[in-house]
Motif scaffolding. Sequence first.
Motif, mmCIF file in Angstrom:
data_model
loop_
_atom_site.group_PDB
_atom_site.id
_atom_site.type_symbol
_atom_site.label_atom_id
_atom_site.label_comp_id
_atom_site.label_asym_id
_atom_site.label_seq_id
_atom_site.Cartn_x
_atom_site.Cartn_y
_atom_site.Cartn_z
ATOM 1 N N PHE A 198 0.848 -1.190 0.000
ATOM 2 C CA PHE A 198 0.000 0.000 0.000
ATOM 3 C C PHE A 198 0.888 1.246 0.000
ATOM 4 O O PHE A 198 1.751 1.391 0.873
ATOM 5 N N THR A 199 0.673 2.125 -0.974
ATOM 6 C CA THR A 199 1.481 3.341 -1.109
ATOM 7 C C THR A 199 0.578 4.516 -1.482
ATOM 8 O O THR A 199 -0.612 4.346 -1.759
ATOM 9 N N ASN A 200 1.180 5.698 -1.508
ATOM 10 C CA ASN A 200 0.512 6.902 -1.984
ATOM 11 C C ASN A 200 -0.794 7.180 -1.243
ATOM 12 O O ASN A 200 -1.876 7.186 -1.832
ATOM 13 N N PRO A 201 -0.733 7.451 0.048
ATOM 14 C CA PRO A 201 -1.961 7.684 0.823
ATOM 15 C C PRO A 201 -2.658 8.981 0.416
ATOM 16 O O PRO A 201 -2.011 9.968 0.049
ATOM 17 N N TYR A 207 -5.017 3.997 0.495
ATOM 18 C CA TYR A 207 -3.799 3.813 -0.287
ATOM 19 C C TYR A 207 -4.077 3.110 -1.616
ATOM 20 O O TYR A 207 -5.050 2.352 -1.761
#
Length: 224
Positions: A198-201, A207
């Motif tokens: 999970f990235t880029n919140p 995410y």
Amino acid sequence: MSTSNPAAIIVFRHAHDLPTDTQAAELKKYNDEHPNDKRGESYYYIQEAKTYNLPDPAQGSVTLPWQRLSPDGFNEAQNIAADLPSWISQHWAPVNLVITKDPRSKDQTQNPFQTVIPSADALKASNKVEVQLKDDPGFNKANLISDGHSALICWDRQGLWQDEGDPAGTYILQSLAKANPLPGNITRPHKAGTFYVFTNPDTHGKYDISQYNYNHGQGFVKVA
């Protein structure tokens, strides 16, 4: 903290547990033939307590009342610990937080803890690692990577993924992802073989999700 790699939340399902396939077949055969004298607990647990020192000595130790991983599961946990640090260092910020299910009660499963603790030990070589033990998948997920470090979560299927027929509730993958329902190319977690990143919140603490299949011989392969 200064790093060229983005922070990520990395989530995976625990390794294989007891009974082994052979034990399961033997157990079913016996129970079918002896409906009033069923075998049970000894096939599903190693009846021996075990104490683990946590990666940060200030956190002390954790004692399990019994153990549930199979021999294959213990090997899988060691393989993941051997492969995970280099994979993370190539793509994401160092991990400083490991979250898993509290294993100290016989009412809880010990599988996630025993799966992830070798990785927590391996990751401490590059960063101080805190281990947090949680009772259920509804734990507070806000700000897990707000300090620029990554986080690692190991849980059971029941808390990660909602199967058809499962009750409404909090499931870790769904609660972290921007997309609800999850994208169609995100698939059910396999034991010790499926990793979600999970990235880029966004501003709501949700995410982007990607999926990697893992094999000790092939490493981590992005599939979604």
